[in-house]
Design a protein around this motif. Structure first.
Motif, PDB file in Angstrom:
ATOM      1  N   ASP A 142      -9.117  36.757  40.396  1.00  0.00           N
ATOM      2  CA  ASP A 142      -8.635  36.218  41.689  1.00  0.00           C
ATOM      3  C   ASP A 142      -7.797  35.065  41.543  1.00  0.00           C
ATOM      4  O   ASP A 142      -7.607  34.587  40.572  1.00  0.00           O
ATOM      5  N   MET A 143      -7.136  34.627  42.645  1.00  0.00           N
ATOM      6  CA  MET A 143      -6.094  33.929  42.539  1.00  0.00           C
ATOM      7  C   MET A 143      -6.663  32.373  41.909  1.00  0.00           C
ATOM      8  O   MET A 143      -5.811  31.633  41.321  1.00  0.00           O
ATOM      9  N   GLU A 144      -7.820  32.022  42.218  1.00  0.00           N
ATOM     10  CA  GLU A 144      -8.052  30.644  41.735  1.00  0.00           C
ATOM     11  C   GLU A 144      -8.459  30.665  40.256  1.00  0.00           C
ATOM     12  O   GLU A 144      -8.668  29.361  39.821  1.00  0.00           O
ATOM     13  N   ILE A 145      -8.598  31.524  39.543  1.00  0.00           N
ATOM     14  CA  ILE A 145      -9.074  31.457  38.296  1.00  0.00           C
ATOM     15  C   ILE A 145      -8.079  32.020  37.058  1.00  0.00           C
ATOM     16  O   ILE A 145      -8.517  31.851  35.871  1.00  0.00           O
ATOM     17  N   PRO A 146      -6.760  32.210  37.220  1.00  0.00           N
ATOM     18  CA  PRO A 146      -6.425  32.739  36.014  1.00  0.00           C
ATOM     19  C   PRO A 146      -5.891  31.651  35.108  1.00  0.00           C
ATOM     20  O   PRO A 146      -5.940  32.191  33.812  1.00  0.00           O
ATOM     21  N   ASP A 147      -5.594  30.480  35.486  1.00  0.00           N
ATOM     22  CA  ASP A 147      -5.242  29.347  34.324  1.00  0.00           C
ATOM     23  C   ASP A 147      -6.493  29.262  33.571  1.00  0.00           C
ATOM     24  O   ASP A 147      -6.366  28.974  32.458  1.00  0.00           O
ATOM     25  N   ASN A 148      -7.486  29.119  34.169  1.00  0.00           N
ATOM     26  CA  ASN A 148      -9.028  28.855  33.540  1.00  0.00           C
ATOM     27  C   ASN A 148      -9.235  29.922  32.491  1.00  0.00           C
ATOM     28  O   ASN A 148      -9.762  29.663  31.562  1.00  0.00           O
ATOM     29  N   HIS A 149      -8.915  31.251  32.911  1.00  0.00           N
ATOM     30  CA  HIS A 149      -9.270  32.201  32.153  1.00  0.00           C
ATOM     31  C   HIS A 149      -8.233  32.344  31.052  1.00  0.00           C
ATOM     32  O   HIS A 149      -8.610  32.573  29.685  1.00  0.00           O
ATOM     33  N   ALA A 150      -7.093  32.132  31.237  1.00  0.00           N
ATOM     34  CA  ALA A 150      -6.073  32.181  30.114  1.00  0.00           C
ATOM     35  C   ALA A 150      -6.441  30.880  29.270  1.00  0.00           C
ATOM     36  O   ALA A 150      -6.246  31.163  28.019  1.00  0.00           O
ATOM     37  N   PRO A 153       5.208  44.052  35.773  1.00  0.00           N
ATOM     38  CA  PRO A 153       4.202  43.843  36.869  1.00  0.00           C
ATOM     39  C   PRO A 153       4.841  44.328  38.088  1.00  0.00           C
ATOM     40  O   PRO A 153       5.816  44.472  38.310  1.00  0.00           O
ATOM     41  N   GLN A 154       3.768  44.916  39.022  1.00  0.00           N
ATOM     42  CA  GLN A 154       4.195  45.222  40.313  1.00  0.00           C
ATOM     43  C   GLN A 154       4.510  44.195  41.011  1.00  0.00           C
ATOM     44  O   GLN A 154       4.303  42.887  40.661  1.00  0.00           O
ATOM     45  N   ALA A 155       5.370  44.113  42.021  1.00  0.00           N
ATOM     46  CA  ALA A 155       5.910  43.306  42.904  1.00  0.00           C
ATOM     47  C   ALA A 155       4.824  42.337  43.634  1.00  0.00           C
ATOM     48  O   ALA A 155       3.772  42.928  43.790  1.00  0.00           O
ATOM     49  N   GLY A 156       5.023  41.132  43.432  1.00  0.00           N
ATOM     50  CA  GLY A 156       3.846  40.413  43.965  1.00  0.00           C
ATOM     51  C   GLY A 156       2.492  40.135  42.935  1.00  0.00           C
ATOM     52  O   GLY A 156       1.641  39.361  43.382  1.00  0.00           O
ATOM     53  N   THR A 157       2.736  40.334  41.837  1.00  0.00           N
ATOM     54  CA  THR A 157       1.508  40.074  40.802  1.00  0.00           C
ATOM     55  C   THR A 157       2.274  39.184  39.711  1.00  0.00           C
ATOM     56  O   THR A 157       3.439  39.354  39.467  1.00  0.00           O
ATOM     57  N   ASP A 158       1.267  38.288  39.199  1.00  0.00           N
ATOM     58  CA  ASP A 158       1.642  37.606  37.854  1.00  0.00           C
ATOM     59  C   ASP A 158       0.968  38.361  36.756  1.00  0.00           C
ATOM     60  O   ASP A 158      -0.182  38.544  36.872  1.00  0.00           O
ATOM     61  N   VAL A 159       1.493  38.275  35.508  1.00  0.00           N
ATOM     62  CA  VAL A 159       0.955  38.909  34.353  1.00  0.00           C
ATOM     63  C   VAL A 159       0.977  37.999  33.107  1.00  0.00           C
ATOM     64  O   VAL A 159       1.996  37.398  33.190  1.00  0.00           O
ATOM     65  N   LEU A 160      -0.119  37.842  32.655  1.00  0.00           N
ATOM     66  CA  LEU A 160      -0.122  37.098  31.311  1.00  0.00           C
ATOM     67  C   LEU A 160      -0.594  37.762  30.088  1.00  0.00           C
ATOM     68  O   LEU A 160      -1.564  38.489  30.266  1.00  0.00           O
ATOM     69  N   ALA A 161      -0.004  38.161  29.224  1.00  0.00           N
ATOM     70  CA  ALA A 161      -0.271  38.960  28.207  1.00  0.00           C
ATOM     71  C   ALA A 161      -0.462  37.959  26.803  1.00  0.00           C
ATOM     72  O   ALA A 161       0.117  37.277  26.658  1.00  0.00           O
ATOM     73  N   LEU A 162      -1.551  38.204  26.129  1.00  0.00           N
ATOM     74  CA  LEU A 162      -2.148  37.562  25.024  1.00  0.00           C
ATOM     75  C   LEU A 162      -2.433  38.445  24.105  1.00  0.00           C
ATOM     76  O   LEU A 162      -3.119  39.498  24.307  1.00  0.00           O
ATOM     77  N   GLN A 163      -2.291  37.900  22.807  1.00  0.00           N
ATOM     78  CA  GLN A 163      -2.745  38.767  21.572  1.00  0.00           C
ATOM     79  C   GLN A 163      -3.219  37.919  20.574  1.00  0.00           C
ATOM     80  O   GLN A 163      -2.714  36.932  20.256  1.00  0.00           O
ATOM     81  N   SER A 164      -4.399  38.535  19.935  1.00  0.00           N
ATOM     82  CA  SER A 164      -4.773  37.836  18.738  1.00  0.00           C
ATOM     83  C   SER A 164      -3.970  37.610  17.576  1.00  0.00           C
ATOM     84  O   SER A 164      -3.163  38.534  17.252  1.00  0.00           O
ATOM     85  N   SER A 165      -4.124  36.348  16.783  1.00  0.00           N
ATOM     86  CA  SER A 165      -3.552  36.615  15.412  1.00  0.00           C
ATOM     87  C   SER A 165      -3.719  37.788  14.282  1.00  0.00           C
ATOM     88  O   SER A 165      -2.645  37.976  13.807  1.00  0.00           O
ATOM     89  N   THR A 166      -4.729  38.433  14.519  1.00  0.00           N
ATOM     90  CA  THR A 166      -5.192  39.711  13.759  1.00  0.00           C
ATOM     91  C   THR A 166      -4.198  40.953  14.190  1.00  0.00           C
ATOM     92  O   THR A 166      -4.203  41.864  13.291  1.00  0.00           O
ATOM     93  N   GLY A 167      -3.929  40.652  15.422  1.00  0.00           N
ATOM     94  CA  GLY A 167      -3.360  42.035  16.015  1.00  0.00           C
ATOM     95  C   GLY A 167      -4.091  42.878  16.604  1.00  0.00           C
ATOM     96  O   GLY A 167      -3.553  43.978  17.173  1.00  0.00           O
ATOM     97  N   ARG A 168      -5.435  42.766  16.516  1.00  0.00           N
ATOM     98  CA  ARG A 168      -6.379  43.608  16.905  1.00  0.00           C
ATOM     99  C   ARG A 168      -6.932  43.561  18.339  1.00  0.00           C
ATOM    100  O   ARG A 168      -7.736  44.244  18.696  1.00  0.00           O
TER     101      ARG A 168
END
Length: 208
Positions: free
Chosen positions: A154-162, A181-196
Motif C-alpha cells: 500500500d502507498m503508506e508503507i513502502p518506506d517502513n517496509h524497506a 516496473p510498469q508505468a505508475g509503479t515504484d520498485v525497490l529491489a533488495l538483496q542480502s549479503s549472502t546473495g540467497r
C-alpha cells in the motif's frame, strides 16, 4: 544479524487449487505433501530450493484478507535469531512465538516473518503440521528456484517496509531489478549479503 535464506513462503488463498495449478503448470513446481487440519488445508510445493505452502480454509478467512490470495508468511533463516527478534522489536514490530517456539514478526505490512535458525534450508517439511507425502511424480529436470519475492505494498508503507528489510533482516540495496516496473509503479529491489535472499517491493498504488 543477517537473513541467510528463505525456508518457505506461505500463501493464503480463498481456493488453493487454482493457485497450485498455476504454480505447477506455469512455474514447474512439484506437489510434495498435503496437510488437513480443523480450520485449514495446505499443500506444499517445491521447485529447486524454493518451497511454497498454499493454505485455504476458515483460518485464512479469519485473517481478514481483502484479496483472493496473498503472501501471509515468509520463513527466514537468520544467523542470529535473538538479535533479529530484538531488532524487529526496536523497529516497532510485534513478536509472538509459534507453537514450536520460533519468533513470528508482525506489524510491518500484512506479511508476517517466521525467524528460523541458520542452517534451516529448503527441502524440509515446515514444522507444526501433519504432512502427508504426495505420491511420487515422474522425474523432471531440476530447475533453479525463483530468486526473489514480489510484494505489492500500500502507498503508506513502502518506506517502513524497506527500512525493516535493511535494518532488521539486513537485506540491503541496491540490486538490479528483475524487470522494468510498469508505468505508475515504484520498485525497490533488495538483496542480502549472502546473495540467497532477495526481495522486490512494488508499490502499485499510483495511477500513471
Amino acid at each position: 544479524m543477517k537473513a541467510q535464506d528463505v525456508s518457505h513462503i506461505e500463501i493464503y488463498a480463498r481456493d488453493k487449487k487454482p493457485v497450485m495449478r498455476r504454480l505447477v503448470s506455469d512455474l514447474r513446481f512439484v506437489r510434495v505433501a498435503d496437510s488437513v487440519e480443523v480450520d485449514r488445508s495446505s499443500v506444499l510445493l517445491r521447485r529447486g530450493n524454493a518451497q511454497v505452502v498454499i493454505t485455504s480454509g476458515w483460518a485464512t478467512r479469519r485473517a481478514g484478507s481483502r484479496h483472493q490470495e496473498r503472501i501471509a508468511d515468509i520463513a527466514v533463516a537468520c544467523d542470529d535469531v535473538d538479535a533479529t527478534r530484538n531488532a524487529a522489536l526496536a523497529a516497532g514490530a510485534t513478536v509472538t512465538l509459534s507453537a514450536q517456539g520460533n519468533p513470528i514478526v508482525s506489524g510491518i505490512g500484512d506479511v508476517t516473518y517466521t525467524l528460523l535458525p541458520a542452517g534451516t534450508r529448503a527441502g524440509f517439511l515446515p514444522d507444526g503440521r501433519n504432512w502427508v507425502p504426495s505420491p511420487p511424480q515422474a522425474a523432471q529436470p531440476e530447475p533453479d528456484g525463483p530468486d526473489h519475492v514480489t510484494l505489492r505494498l500500500d502507498m503508506e508503507i513502502p518506506d517502513n517496509h524497506a527500512a525493516f528489510y535493511r535494518n532488521v533482516l539486513n537485506v540491503a540495496s541496491p540490486w538490479t531489478e528483475p524487470a522494468p516496473p510498469q508505468a505508475g509503479t515504484d520498485v525497490l529491489a533488495l538483496q542480502s549479503s549472502t546473495g540467497r535472499v532477495s526481495v522486490v517491493l512494488v508499490n502499485g498504488g499510483r495511477t500513471g
